[in-house]
Design an enzyme around this catalytic site. Structure first.
Site, PDB file in Angstrom:
ATOM      1  N   HIS A 169      17.598  27.164   4.704  1.00  0.00           N
ATOM      2  CA  HIS A 169      17.219  28.230   3.763  1.00  0.00           C
ATOM      3  C   HIS A 169      17.249  29.598   4.461  1.00  0.00           C
ATOM      4  CE1 HIS A 169      15.585  30.093   0.310  1.00  0.00           C
ATOM      5  NE2 HIS A 169      14.488  30.473   0.938  1.00  0.00           N
TER       6      HIS A 169
ATOM      7  N   LYS B 226      16.325  38.778  -8.791  1.00  0.00           N
ATOM      8  CA  LYS B 226      15.526  37.676  -9.332  1.00  0.00           C
ATOM      9  C   LYS B 226      14.078  37.820  -8.882  1.00  0.00           C
ATOM     10  CE  LYS B 226      15.242  33.477  -7.242  1.00  0.00           C
ATOM     11  NZ  LYS B 226      15.694  32.173  -6.764  1.00  0.00           N
TER      12      LYS B 226
ATOM     13  N   ARG C 181      10.643  35.370  -8.789  1.00  0.00           N
ATOM     14  CA  ARG C 181      10.111  34.035  -9.072  1.00  0.00           C
ATOM     15  C   ARG C 181       8.666  34.163  -9.542  1.00  0.00           C
ATOM     16  NH1 ARG C 181      11.322  29.089  -8.862  1.00  0.00           N
ATOM     17  NH2 ARG C 181      13.359  29.336  -7.887  1.00  0.00           N
TER      18      ARG C 181
ATOM     19  N   GLN D 289       9.222  27.055   2.992  1.00  0.00           N
ATOM     20  CA  GLN D 289       7.947  27.654   3.427  1.00  0.00           C
ATOM     21  C   GLN D 289       8.116  27.963   4.922  1.00  0.00           C
ATOM     22  OE1 GLN D 289       5.071  27.899   1.346  1.00  0.00           O
ATOM     23  NE2 GLN D 289       3.775  28.770   2.935  1.00  0.00           N
TER      24      GLN D 289
ATOM     25  N   ASP E 261       0.820  -1.229   0.000  1.00  0.00           N
ATOM     26  CA  ASP E 261       0.000   0.000   0.000  1.00  0.00           C
ATOM     27  C   ASP E 261       0.847   1.269   0.000  1.00  0.00           C
ATOM     28  OD1 ASP E 261       1.068  -0.066   2.510  1.00  0.00           O
ATOM     29  OD2 ASP E 261      -0.850   0.029   3.596  1.00  0.00           O
ATOM     30  N   GLY E 262       2.157   1.101  -0.041  1.00  0.00           N
ATOM     31  CA  GLY E 262       3.031   2.283  -0.111  1.00  0.00           C
ATOM     32  C   GLY E 262       3.615   2.711   1.231  1.00  0.00           C
ATOM     33  N   GLU E 263       3.125   2.108   2.334  1.00  0.00           N
ATOM     34  CA  GLU E 263       3.690   2.483   3.635  1.00  0.00           C
ATOM     35  C   GLU E 263       5.127   1.984   3.732  1.00  0.00           C
ATOM     36  OE1 GLU E 263       1.201   1.317   6.915  1.00  0.00           O
ATOM     37  OE2 GLU E 263      -0.325   2.816   6.408  1.00  0.00           O
TER      38      GLU E 263
ATOM     39  N   ASP F 267      24.491  29.741  -4.491  1.00  0.00           N
ATOM     40  CA  ASP F 267      23.130  29.770  -3.942  1.00  0.00           C
ATOM     41  C   ASP F 267      23.004  28.639  -2.927  1.00  0.00           C
ATOM     42  OD1 ASP F 267      20.529  30.617  -3.631  1.00  0.00           O
ATOM     43  OD2 ASP F 267      19.897  30.193  -5.688  1.00  0.00           O
TER      44      ASP F 267
ATOM     45  N   ASP G  25      20.313  36.293  -6.130  1.00  0.00           N
ATOM     46  CA  ASP G  25      19.296  37.253  -5.688  1.00  0.00           C
ATOM     47  C   ASP G  25      19.775  37.916  -4.399  1.00  0.00           C
ATOM     48  OD1 ASP G  25      18.697  35.461  -3.565  1.00  0.00           O
ATOM     49  OD2 ASP G  25      17.208  34.436  -4.783  1.00  0.00           O
TER      50      ASP G  25
END
Ligand code: R5P
Length: 293
Positions: free
Chosen positions: A125, A185, A187, A93, A35-37, A211, A162
Site C-alpha cells: 500500500h 476522494k 473516505r 494501517q 476450537d478453531g485453531e 488503484d 485519489d
C-alpha cells in the site's frame, strides 16, 4: 531446486512460480481443530531444501497459515526459508492515525521477520512499509504488467481514484504514451467514500482507473460513475489486488464498468494479469539467492 510451499491461498501462485523457475510444489496438509485453531503440516521433505513459502494475505486469517508454514520450514531444517506474500495483509494501517491505535503494518513485519531471510511482495500500500521489516523486503511493481494490458486494449487515459494513487497512474500512462489524471476522494468509513466532481477530458475515450486495492468497490464505482457521466467510451476498472468484498462486482457493473482487471496476487475470476513471472525473476536474482543462504 527450490521447494515452493503453498499456503491455503497460495497454491495457484506457487504452481506458477514452480513452472517459471523449475521448482517443486510441496504437499501441505491443513485442517482446523474444533476450537478453531489451525493445523498445518508440510508433508514434503524439508531438510536441506531451499524453501519459499507462498501465501497471500486475503482473507487476513491467511497470515496465520503463513506463520505456521514458515515455522514448519525452519523447525524441519530447511537450508533456507524465504517468504512470498503477493498481497501483504494489514498494510494499510501503516501509522497511528488516531490515539490508541496499533501500527498493524509494523506488527506484521515484526511477526514475519524472525521466521524468514527475506520477504517478497507486490505493490505494498505504501513502499515505506518495507522499512518495518528486519530482513530484506522487496516490493515489486505490477505497473509494467498493467501497462502491457492497457496498451493492448487501447487505453488513452489512466486515472487514479485519489491523489495517493497518482504515482502509479502516471507511471503506467508514461509507459504507454497515454494521459493521466486523478480524482479527489474522501473516505467516510470502511465502506463509504465521496468523490469531488471533476471535469475530465474523457469523452469518447477508453479510460482505465488504476488503484492498488479493490475492496468493497466503492472507490472504483464512484470513479466509474464520473467517467460514464462525462461520456467515456469504455471504462476499465483495474486493481493490483482484487478483494471484491460483498457486492463489489455488482457495484462496478452497475456503475458502468466495461471490464474488471486484477493481478493474481489474490486469485479471482478477474486475475487476468499475472505477476508470477515478475516474482519468479526476482527470486532468481543473484542478490535474492545470496540473501536466502
Ligand atoms: C485505499 O487507500 C486503497 O488504495 C483503495 O483505494 C481502497 O482500499 C479501495 O477500497 P474500496 O474498494 O472499498 O473503495
Amino acid at each position: 531446486m527450490v521447494l515452493y510451499v503453498p499456503g491455503e491461498g497460495g497454491r495457484a501462485f506457487a504452481t506458477r512460480l514452480a513452472q517459471q523457475a523449475a521448482g517443486e510444489v510441496a504437499d501441505v496438509e491443513f485442517k482446523t481443530f474444533p476450537d478453531g485453531e489451525q493445523y498445518a503440516r508440510i508433508r514434503s521433505a524439508l531438510a536441506g531444501k531451499d524453501v519459499v513459502v507462498v501465501e497471500t494475505g486475503f482473507p487476513p486469517s491467511r497470515l496465520w497459515s503463513l506463520l505456521l508454514l514458515l515455522d514448519a520450514a525452519r523447525e524441519n531444517k530447511a537450508a533456507s526459508v524465504r517468504a512470498v506474500v503477493p498481497y501483504m495483509p494489514y498494510a494499510r494501517q501503516d501509522r497511528r492515525f488516531l490515539d490508541g491505535e496499533p501500527v498493524t503494518a509494523r506488527l506484521v513485519a515484526e511477526l514475519l521477520s524472525p521466521l524468514t531471510s527475506s520477504v517478497l511482495t507486490v505493490d505494498l500500500h505504501k513502499d515505506d512499509v518495507k522499512s518495518h521489516f528486519r530482513v530484506p523486503c522487496m516490493n515489486l511493481s505490477a505497473s509494467p504488467a498493467f501497462g502491457r494490458e492497457f496498451k493492448s486494449r487501447g487505453v488513452e487515459v489512466v486515472l487514479a481514484p485519489d491523489a495517493g494513487a497518482e504515482g502509479r497512474a502516471r507511471e503506467v500512462a508514461t509507459q504507454i504514451g497515454a494521459r493521466h489524471d486523478h480524482l479527489e476522494k474522501k473516505r467516510l468509513s470502511g465502506t463509504e467514500v465521496v468523490m469531488t466532481p471533476k471535469s475530465l477530458d474523457v469523452r469518447g475515450r477508453t479510460v482505465a482507473i488504476l488503484d492498488d486495492i479493490i475492496s468493497t468497490g466503492g472507490t472504483m464505482a464512484k470513479a466509474t460513475e464520473q467517467l460514464v457521466a462525462q461520456g467515456a467510451r469504455r471504462v476499465i476498472c483495474a486493481g493490483v489486488h482484487g478483494l471484491f468484498i460483498g457486492d463489489a462486482v455488482a457495484k462496478l457493473q452497475k456503475a458502468g464498468a466495461n471490464e474488471i482487471l486484477c493481478t493474481d496476487t489474490i486469485e479471482s475470476e478477474f486475475s487476468h494479469v499475472s505477476v508470477a513471472d515478475l516474482v519468479a525473476r526476482a527470486l532468481q536474482a543473484p542478490a535474492a539467492v545470496r540473501k536466502a543462504r
